[in-house]
Design a protein around this motif. Structure first.
Motif, PDB file in Angstrom:
ATOM      1  N   PRO A 277       7.234   2.216  11.840  1.00  0.00           N
ATOM      2  CA  PRO A 277       6.114   1.642  11.076  1.00  0.00           C
ATOM      3  C   PRO A 277       6.132   2.045   9.598  1.00  0.00           C
ATOM      4  O   PRO A 277       6.407   3.202   9.266  1.00  0.00           O
ATOM      5  N   VAL A 278       5.823   1.099   8.748  1.00  0.00           N
ATOM      6  CA  VAL A 278       5.736   1.371   7.310  1.00  0.00           C
ATOM      7  C   VAL A 278       4.323   1.167   6.782  1.00  0.00           C
ATOM      8  O   VAL A 278       4.085   1.290   5.579  1.00  0.00           O
ATOM      9  N   ALA A 279       3.350   0.859   7.653  1.00  0.00           N
ATOM     10  CA  ALA A 279       1.972   0.692   7.208  1.00  0.00           C
ATOM     11  C   ALA A 279       1.500   1.975   6.524  1.00  0.00           C
ATOM     12  O   ALA A 279       1.806   3.087   6.959  1.00  0.00           O
ATOM     13  N   HIS A 280       0.713   1.812   5.452  1.00  0.00           N
ATOM     14  CA  HIS A 280       0.343   2.928   4.586  1.00  0.00           C
ATOM     15  C   HIS A 280      -0.451   3.988   5.356  1.00  0.00           C
ATOM     16  O   HIS A 280      -1.482   3.701   5.960  1.00  0.00           O
ATOM     17  N   PHE A 281       0.037   5.220   5.284  1.00  0.00           N
ATOM     18  CA  PHE A 281      -0.618   6.363   5.923  1.00  0.00           C
ATOM     19  C   PHE A 281      -0.886   7.424   4.863  1.00  0.00           C
ATOM     20  O   PHE A 281      -0.396   7.344   3.728  1.00  0.00           O
ATOM     21  N   GLY A 282      -1.668   8.429   5.221  1.00  0.00           N
ATOM     22  CA  GLY A 282      -1.960   9.498   4.283  1.00  0.00           C
ATOM     23  C   GLY A 282      -0.745  10.365   4.021  1.00  0.00           C
ATOM     24  O   GLY A 282      -0.012  10.727   4.938  1.00  0.00           O
ATOM     25  N   GLY A 283      -0.522  10.712   2.759  1.00  0.00           N
ATOM     26  CA  GLY A 283       0.623  11.530   2.389  1.00  0.00           C
ATOM     27  C   GLY A 283       1.841  10.696   2.067  1.00  0.00           C
ATOM     28  O   GLY A 283       1.832   9.465   2.137  1.00  0.00           O
ATOM     29  N   ASP A 284       2.930  11.388   1.716  1.00  0.00           N
ATOM     30  CA  ASP A 284       4.133  10.688   1.268  1.00  0.00           C
ATOM     31  C   ASP A 284       5.269  10.735   2.272  1.00  0.00           C
ATOM     32  O   ASP A 284       6.382  10.295   1.980  1.00  0.00           O
ATOM     33  N   ARG A 285       5.022  11.282   3.449  1.00  0.00           N
ATOM     34  CA  ARG A 285       6.069  11.345   4.476  1.00  0.00           C
ATOM     35  C   ARG A 285       5.402  11.392   5.845  1.00  0.00           C
ATOM     36  O   ARG A 285       4.315  11.943   6.015  1.00  0.00           O
ATOM     37  N   GLY A 286       6.063  10.819   6.811  1.00  0.00           N
ATOM     38  CA  GLY A 286       5.528  10.775   8.165  1.00  0.00           C
ATOM     39  C   GLY A 286       6.324   9.785   8.985  1.00  0.00           C
ATOM     40  O   GLY A 286       7.111   8.990   8.458  1.00  0.00           O
ATOM     41  N   TRP A 287       6.135   9.822  10.297  1.00  0.00           N
ATOM     42  CA  TRP A 287       6.823   8.881  11.176  1.00  0.00           C
ATOM     43  C   TRP A 287       6.314   7.464  10.990  1.00  0.00           C
ATOM     44  O   TRP A 287       7.035   6.500  11.255  1.00  0.00           O
ATOM     45  N   GLY A 288       5.049   7.309  10.605  1.00  0.00           N
ATOM     46  CA  GLY A 288       4.472   5.980  10.403  1.00  0.00           C
ATOM     47  C   GLY A 288       3.420   5.603  11.424  1.00  0.00           C
ATOM     48  O   GLY A 288       2.788   4.557  11.295  1.00  0.00           O
ATOM     49  N   TYR A 289       3.207   6.453  12.426  1.00  0.00           N
ATOM     50  CA  TYR A 289       2.272   6.098  13.499  1.00  0.00           C
ATOM     51  C   TYR A 289       0.837   6.542  13.209  1.00  0.00           C
ATOM     52  O   TYR A 289      -0.036   6.393  14.048  1.00  0.00           O
TER      53      TYR A 289
ATOM     54  N   HIS B 215       3.930   1.160   2.893  1.00  0.00           N
ATOM     55  CA  HIS B 215       3.806   2.444   2.202  1.00  0.00           C
ATOM     56  C   HIS B 215       4.707   2.480   0.969  1.00  0.00           C
ATOM     57  O   HIS B 215       5.899   2.185   1.055  1.00  0.00           O
ATOM     58  N   PRO B 216       4.163   2.877  -0.194  1.00  0.00           N
ATOM     59  CA  PRO B 216       4.991   2.895  -1.414  1.00  0.00           C
ATOM     60  C   PRO B 216       6.042   3.990  -1.433  1.00  0.00           C
ATOM     61  O   PRO B 216       6.907   3.981  -2.313  1.00  0.00           O
ATOM     62  N   ALA B 217       5.993   4.932  -0.477  1.00  0.00           N
ATOM     63  CA  ALA B 217       7.015   5.987  -0.450  1.00  0.00           C
ATOM     64  C   ALA B 217       8.407   5.405  -0.293  1.00  0.00           C
ATOM     65  O   ALA B 217       9.399   6.010  -0.731  1.00  0.00           O
ATOM     66  N   TYR B 218       8.515   4.226   0.319  1.00  0.00           N
ATOM     67  CA  TYR B 218       9.816   3.620   0.588  1.00  0.00           C
ATOM     68  C   TYR B 218      10.198   2.537  -0.427  1.00  0.00           C
ATOM     69  O   TYR B 218      11.327   2.044  -0.410  1.00  0.00           O
ATOM     70  N   GLY B 219       9.251   2.148  -1.281  1.00  0.00           N
ATOM     71  CA  GLY B 219       9.501   1.074  -2.227  1.00  0.00           C
ATOM     72  C   GLY B 219       8.357   0.078  -2.219  1.00  0.00           C
ATOM     73  O   GLY B 219       7.310   0.300  -1.610  1.00  0.00           O
ATOM     74  N   THR B 220       8.552  -1.038  -2.883  1.00  0.00           N
ATOM     75  CA  THR B 220       7.521  -2.053  -3.003  1.00  0.00           C
ATOM     76  C   THR B 220       7.603  -3.059  -1.857  1.00  0.00           C
ATOM     77  O   THR B 220       8.636  -3.160  -1.185  1.00  0.00           O
ATOM     78  N   PRO B 221       6.535  -3.830  -1.622  1.00  0.00           N
ATOM     79  CA  PRO B 221       6.629  -4.911  -0.633  1.00  0.00           C
ATOM     80  C   PRO B 221       7.768  -5.876  -0.939  1.00  0.00           C
ATOM     81  O   PRO B 221       8.429  -6.377  -0.023  1.00  0.00           O
ATOM     82  N   GLU B 222       7.999  -6.129  -2.215  1.00  0.00           N
ATOM     83  CA  GLU B 222       9.094  -7.024  -2.590  1.00  0.00           C
ATOM     84  C   GLU B 222      10.438  -6.438  -2.167  1.00  0.00           C
ATOM     85  O   GLU B 222      11.329  -7.150  -1.689  1.00  0.00           O
TER      86      GLU B 222
ATOM     87  N   MET C 172       9.753  -5.123  13.173  1.00  0.00           N
ATOM     88  CA  MET C 172       8.911  -4.085  12.585  1.00  0.00           C
ATOM     89  C   MET C 172       8.051  -3.470  13.671  1.00  0.00           C
ATOM     90  O   MET C 172       7.446  -4.180  14.479  1.00  0.00           O
ATOM     91  N   ASP C 173       7.986  -2.155  13.680  1.00  0.00           N
ATOM     92  CA  ASP C 173       7.117  -1.424  14.601  1.00  0.00           C
ATOM     93  C   ASP C 173       5.693  -1.460  14.047  1.00  0.00           C
ATOM     94  O   ASP C 173       5.474  -1.130  12.871  1.00  0.00           O
ATOM     95  N   VAL C 174       4.729  -1.860  14.871  1.00  0.00           N
ATOM     96  CA  VAL C 174       3.331  -1.923  14.443  1.00  0.00           C
ATOM     97  C   VAL C 174       2.469  -1.148  15.437  1.00  0.00           C
ATOM     98  O   VAL C 174       2.784  -1.057  16.626  1.00  0.00           O
ATOM     99  N   VAL C 175       1.374  -0.594  14.923  1.00  0.00           N
ATOM    100  CA  VAL C 175       0.506   0.285  15.715  1.00  0.00           C
ATOM    101  C   VAL C 175      -0.881  -0.330  15.759  1.00  0.00           C
ATOM    102  O   VAL C 175      -1.591  -0.356  14.754  1.00  0.00           O
ATOM    103  N   TYR C 176      -1.270  -0.807  16.932  1.00  0.00           N
ATOM    104  CA  TYR C 176      -2.571  -1.451  17.107  1.00  0.00           C
ATOM    105  C   TYR C 176      -3.487  -0.654  18.044  1.00  0.00           C
ATOM    106  O   TYR C 176      -4.516  -1.164  18.477  1.00  0.00           O
ATOM    107  N   ASN C 177      -3.107   0.575  18.372  1.00  0.00           N
ATOM    108  CA  ASN C 177      -3.879   1.353  19.337  1.00  0.00           C
ATOM    109  C   ASN C 177      -4.815   2.380  18.716  1.00  0.00           C
ATOM    110  O   ASN C 177      -5.699   2.910  19.391  1.00  0.00           O
ATOM    111  N   HIS C 178      -4.635   2.721  17.431  1.00  0.00           N
ATOM    112  CA  HIS C 178      -5.501   3.697  16.773  1.00  0.00           C
ATOM    113  C   HIS C 178      -5.249   3.643  15.278  1.00  0.00           C
ATOM    114  O   HIS C 178      -4.308   3.004  14.809  1.00  0.00           O
ATOM    115  N   PHE C 179      -6.120   4.327  14.527  1.00  0.00           N
ATOM    116  CA  PHE C 179      -5.904   4.567  13.102  1.00  0.00           C
ATOM    117  C   PHE C 179      -5.623   6.047  12.900  1.00  0.00           C
ATOM    118  O   PHE C 179      -6.075   6.902  13.674  1.00  0.00           O
TER     119      PHE C 179
END
Length: 574
Positions: free
Chosen positions: A144-156, A165-172, A190-197
């Motif tokens: 997952p690349v959806a924006h999370f808190g901080g600049d590093r993480g698994w994405g979940y 997430h801008p840590a990896y670059g722009t949407p473009e 793309m891995d997406v997370v619909y079970n929690h925030f």
């Protein structure tokens, strides 16, 4: 179905339409660079306003207590998950067609963008695509690349599911990666997370408490109230957004056993799949992770996929891991008594019907490409205290035999980044949280392992230490070593064999195609009657030569000195 998305800031020639569901508050203000604007109530807790706010405009929503919050459906953040959102365009000059591949051709490569390259960016990942294509991979699956808190993480732990997430670059740049993957013949999921925030940056509770189910908690946060129509639209539109706006070939839906929707006439997962199929006029592959081992979401109608395409097969991995390592702690305990027969059943029928709590649905009626098998993935490595890979846990020869079994089975194989050169670097659990949340994450991680006898909980790498993230990068220099080159050649040869001999046999396969044959301890023998002929495998993981059931046809692959010797896998086609 609606012409425009229900949620978010949608630009057009006549202005940008802003929309927010905030049923807990009487008024909402839209904060733009030129000042604050009162939004209009349009019923059922919705606020809406169309304003002169071109692409690139920063904005936020003001609540009655003067708290400013980002758009939960933000397509782009100016900086962090706590700051302003940005009006974004989905326009892109797509240069390459999507690959014309059937799902039965899938060979999945699971990749975490931040640790896939030294730079950890979309642009750097583009440079590695020729490697994947040459290896024989056909699907790039991105964590997952959806924006999370901080600049590093698994994405979940994402809190803004529409904002890369801008840590990896722009949407473009993400779109450029997907376009480049298509140019190399790779599909992209793309891995997406619909079970929690996630725990950092979710403000929905301040103005939309009905977004959450007060009667349910997931292991990672508050349960979600999918029966509420605005909530339902939030996630269904998110799936459509990733597929259409980023030209993806499909999605991997994380832990859908926690996407629980008991109050709806039709569960949200079914509605989501149906709407994707009805509104996207091209093949889309929806894959799932679900430890319940249910089959109703993956039923086929002949060659047609009405709902979900395929499912991660934890049973296959869990039994294989016990056989390779002898480990039986945690969730491996359910596979400790007879891992051989459980693996054989999983090979032949898909699930061994273990699932959560030892339950599950018989799955032999499903075609083999419904099941995604893997020896390891981000979870199965990273959920270990020390993040070890099988390359440092298992006997090398037996691991080779299992790699051949994985890559030549009629199921869909998945490898984790670095597997192809027998990477030994760990993949650890890491996060970029700071302050009290960071301390809580460190303490919680170490509490998970305080009862393990083989090490002290204090030895567990600190997930918020940047060094833990850095240690999790794969080492591309190892691919150039003598051992790395040998492993790459082995994987490449197996995937060529899969593409040329096995993939053409899979279409037209009917129900109950796998047959389990009796074999000695630590050995397995399975025949599959596929649409294009019979495929047979005989594997011996024991320490002695075994008398295995005979197999007919042409021997197309042998790992080991001869069929039936220790650490051997042999495949025949007839």
């Amino acid at each position: 179905m609606t012409d425009l998305p229900t949620w978010g800031a949608i630009p057009s020639d006549t202005g940008t339409r802003f929309r927010l569901w905030a049923p807990d508050v009487p008024e909402v203000g839209l904060c733009l660079p030129d000042g604050e604007h009162d939004m209009k109530t349009v019923g059922d807790g919705w606020f809406e306003l169309t304003a002169d706010a071109p692409v690139g405009t920063e904005y936020a929503f003001r609540l009655p207590d003067n708290h400013r919050v980002p758009d939960p459906a933000s397509r782009l953040q100016a900086e962090t998950v706590h700051g302003t959102s940005v009006v974004a365009s989905s326009a892109h000059d797509w240069r390459h067609d999507r690959p014309d591949r059937g799902w039965h051709e899938a060979v999945i490569y699971e990749c975490h963008i931040g640790t896939f390259t030294p730079e950890g960016t979309y642009r750097a990942a583009i440079e590695k695509l020729p490697h994947l294509a040459d290896l024989g991979v056909t699907v790039l699956e991105i964590l997952p690349v959806a924006h999370f808190g901080g600049d590093r993480g698994w994405g979940y732990d994402g809190v803004l599911p529409y904002a890369p997430h801008p840590a990896y670059g722009t949407p473009e740049e993400l779109r450029e990666l997907i376009d480049a993957a298509h140019a190399h013949g790779l599909m992209v999921l793309m891995d997406v997370v619909y079970n929690h925030f996630g725990p950092d940056g979710n403000y929905l509770h301040m103005y939309a408490s009905r977004f959450f189910d007060p009667e349910r908690q997931t292991p990672w946060g508050a349960g979600i109230a999918y029966a509420a129509e605005p909530v339902r639209r939030f996630f269904i539109e998110n799936a459509l957004y990733w597929i259409r706006d980023f030209n993806l070939d499909g999605l991997r839906l994380d832990a859908i056993d926690h996407v629980r929707d008991p109050h709806s006439d039709t569960e949200i997962l079914i509605d989501l799949a149906r709407e994707v199929r009805a509104t996207v006029d091209r093949p889309v592959h929806l894959t799932t992770e679900d430890n319940r081992n249910v089959t109703h979401l993956h039923a086929r109608d002949g060659d047609r996929v009405p709902l979900m395409t395929a499912e991660w097969n934890d049973d296959w991995h869990n039994a294989a891991h016990v056989l390779l390592t002898g480990e039986t702690e945690g969730y491996y305990d359910a596979y400790a008594d007879d891992p051989t027969s459980l693996l054989v059943r999983s090979m032949a029928e898909g699930f061994s019907t273990r699932g959560a709590g030892g339950k599950g649905s018989p799955s032999g009626h499903l075609p083999p490409d419904v099941f995604i098998d893997f020896l390891q993935n981000h979870d199965q490595i990273g959920n270990r205290a020390m993040g070890e890979r099988l390359t440092v846990l298992a006997d090398h020869d037996r691991l080779r035999a299992m790699q051949a079994l994985l890559l030549l089975s009629p199921h869909v194989p998945m490898i984790f980044m670095g597997d192809e050169w027998d990477e030994t670097n760990p993949f650890l659990f890491f996060a970029g949280f700071e302050g009290e949340l960071g301390k809580a994450v460190t303490q919680g991680r170490r509490r998970e392992f305080e009862h393990f006898k083989s090490f002290s909980a204090s030895d567990v790498p600190d997930p918020v230490d940047p060094k833990t993230f850095e240690r999790s990068r794969i080492d591309w220099s190892k691919a150039e070593s003598e051992a790395g080159q040998a492993a790459l050649a082995r994987h490449r040869e197996l995937l060529i064999l899969r593409r040329e001999r096995i993939v053409p046999m899979i279409p037209g396969t009917g129900s109950d195609c796998g047959t389990m044959l009796k074999a000695p301890a630590l050995c397995f023998a399975v025949d599959w009657q596929l649409g294009g002929g019979r495929l047979s495998v005989r594997t011996n993981l024991s320490d002695a030569k075994a008398d295995l059931p005979p197999a007919d046809g042409d021997l197309i692959h042998l790992t080991g000195d001869a069929p039936g010797v220790p650490a051997s896998t042999a495949f025949w086609i007839s």
